[in-house]
Design a protein around this motif. Sequence first.
Motif, short mmCIF file in Angstrom:
data_model
loop_
_atom_site.label_atom_id
_atom_site.label_comp_id
_atom_site.label_asym_id
_atom_site.label_seq_id
_atom_site.Cartn_x
_atom_site.Cartn_y
_atom_site.Cartn_z
N SER A 24 114.94 -2.17 42.17
CA SER A 24 115.32 -0.94 41.49
C SER A 24 116.70 -0.49 41.92
O SER A 24 117.03 -0.53 43.11
N ASN A 25 117.49 -0.05 40.97
CA ASN A 25 118.76 0.57 41.26
C ASN A 25 118.54 2.07 41.13
O ASN A 25 118.43 2.60 40.04
N LYS A 26 118.45 2.74 42.26
CA LYS A 26 118.18 4.18 42.25
C LYS A 26 119.45 5.01 42.19
O LYS A 26 119.40 6.23 42.24
N GLY A 27 120.58 4.32 42.13
CA GLY A 27 121.86 5.01 42.10
C GLY A 27 122.35 5.28 40.69
O GLY A 27 121.80 4.79 39.71
N ASN A 28 123.43 6.06 40.61
CA ASN A 28 123.98 6.42 39.30
C ASN A 28 125.12 5.49 38.88
O ASN A 28 125.86 5.79 37.97
N MET A 29 125.24 4.33 39.59
CA MET A 29 126.24 3.33 39.22
C MET A 29 125.55 1.98 39.06
O MET A 29 124.58 1.69 39.75
N PRO A 30 126.06 1.13 38.17
CA PRO A 30 125.44 -0.19 38.00
C PRO A 30 125.62 -1.06 39.23
O PRO A 30 126.57 -0.88 40.01
N MET A 31 124.70 -2.01 39.42
CA MET A 31 124.77 -2.94 40.54
C MET A 31 125.00 -4.33 39.94
O MET A 31 124.31 -4.73 39.01
N GLY A 32 125.97 -5.06 40.49
CA GLY A 32 126.30 -6.39 39.97
C GLY A 32 125.40 -7.46 40.55
O GLY A 32 124.21 -7.27 40.72
N THR A 33 125.99 -8.59 40.89
CA THR A 33 125.25 -9.72 41.44
C THR A 33 124.49 -9.29 42.69
O THR A 33 125.04 -8.62 43.55
N PHE A 34 123.22 -9.67 42.78
CA PHE A 34 122.46 -9.35 43.98
C PHE A 34 121.55 -10.51 44.34
O PHE A 34 121.19 -11.33 43.50
N LYS A 35 121.21 -10.58 45.61
CA LYS A 35 120.37 -11.66 46.14
C LYS A 35 119.13 -11.04 46.73
O LYS A 35 119.20 -10.06 47.49
N VAL A 36 117.98 -11.61 46.40
CA VAL A 36 116.70 -11.15 46.93
C VAL A 36 116.16 -12.24 47.86
O VAL A 36 116.06 -13.40 47.45
N ASN A 37 115.84 -11.89 49.10
CA ASN A 37 115.27 -12.82 50.08
C ASN A 37 113.81 -12.47 50.31
O ASN A 37 113.48 -11.31 50.57
N ASP A 38 112.94 -13.47 50.26
CA ASP A 38 111.54 -13.29 50.58
C ASP A 38 111.22 -14.15 51.79
O ASP A 38 111.48 -15.34 51.78
N TYR A 39 110.69 -13.53 52.83
CA TYR A 39 110.41 -14.21 54.09
C TYR A 39 108.92 -14.56 54.16
O TYR A 39 108.11 -13.77 54.62
N LEU A 40 108.58 -15.76 53.69
CA LEU A 40 107.18 -16.18 53.69
C LEU A 40 106.72 -16.44 55.12
O LEU A 40 107.43 -17.11 55.88
N PRO A 41 105.56 -15.95 55.50
CA PRO A 41 105.03 -16.31 56.82
C PRO A 41 104.66 -17.79 56.83
O PRO A 41 104.46 -18.40 55.78
N GLN A 42 104.58 -18.36 58.02
CA GLN A 42 104.30 -19.80 58.12
C GLN A 42 102.92 -20.16 57.58
O GLN A 42 102.65 -21.32 57.31
N TRP A 43 102.05 -19.20 57.37
CA TRP A 43 100.71 -19.46 56.87
C TRP A 43 100.62 -19.38 55.35
O TRP A 43 99.55 -19.47 54.79
N VAL A 44 101.77 -19.17 54.70
CA VAL A 44 101.80 -19.10 53.24
C VAL A 44 102.78 -20.16 52.74
O VAL A 44 103.93 -20.20 53.16
N GLN A 45 102.31 -21.01 51.84
CA GLN A 45 103.13 -22.08 51.27
C GLN A 45 103.70 -21.63 49.93
O GLN A 45 102.98 -21.10 49.08
N TYR A 46 105.00 -21.84 49.73
CA TYR A 46 105.63 -21.51 48.46
C TYR A 46 105.07 -22.40 47.36
O TYR A 46 104.95 -23.61 47.52
#
Length: 166
Positions: A24-46
């Motif tokens: 979500s962009n909660k700001g009043n300005m647009p957000m450009g390129t962004f990167k989302v990181n998900d840190y899977l625990p070792q007990w969960v396989q992608y």
Amino acid sequence: KKTLTDPTKQYKPWDLVWYRIVVSNKGNMPMGTFKVNDYLPQWVQYVSSSPAWQYYASNHVVYRTLVWWLPAYGQKVLFLTGKILSEWTHMNCVELGSYTGLSSWLSPHDIDSDPDNMDIGALEDDESCVEVTATNPVNPAVCKSLAVTPTSWTNPLALSYFCDAT
């Protein structure tokens, strides 16, 4: 924000778990390129993601770089699927890894959104975690139709049975 698509499910090892991630962009300005990181625990396989993400098995990080403007007050929904590998309580976290946009060049910048620091517990709005508990069933299997052959000691003993996990 990260949530489970089925928060009421009682998970067990080898189940698939589906995560829903809302950027979500909660700001009043647009957000450009962004990167989302998900840190899977070792007990969960992608397993998979939508749209397609990149997975680094060496450190269990799944990431997606999204190249478009997220408008002011806009949202983007992402999905991630994992397979639970063991009985455990899993904390799975996601964070905004980086972003470009007008607010990233302002001073002071968004002080509660320091990308890519995974500072759990701090008052930041660029991170979200969800907990999943996987337990083995109390009665893991019911076996029926037990047959023992032969009935004499002249040949090796053979057992045949059918078990159904409950």
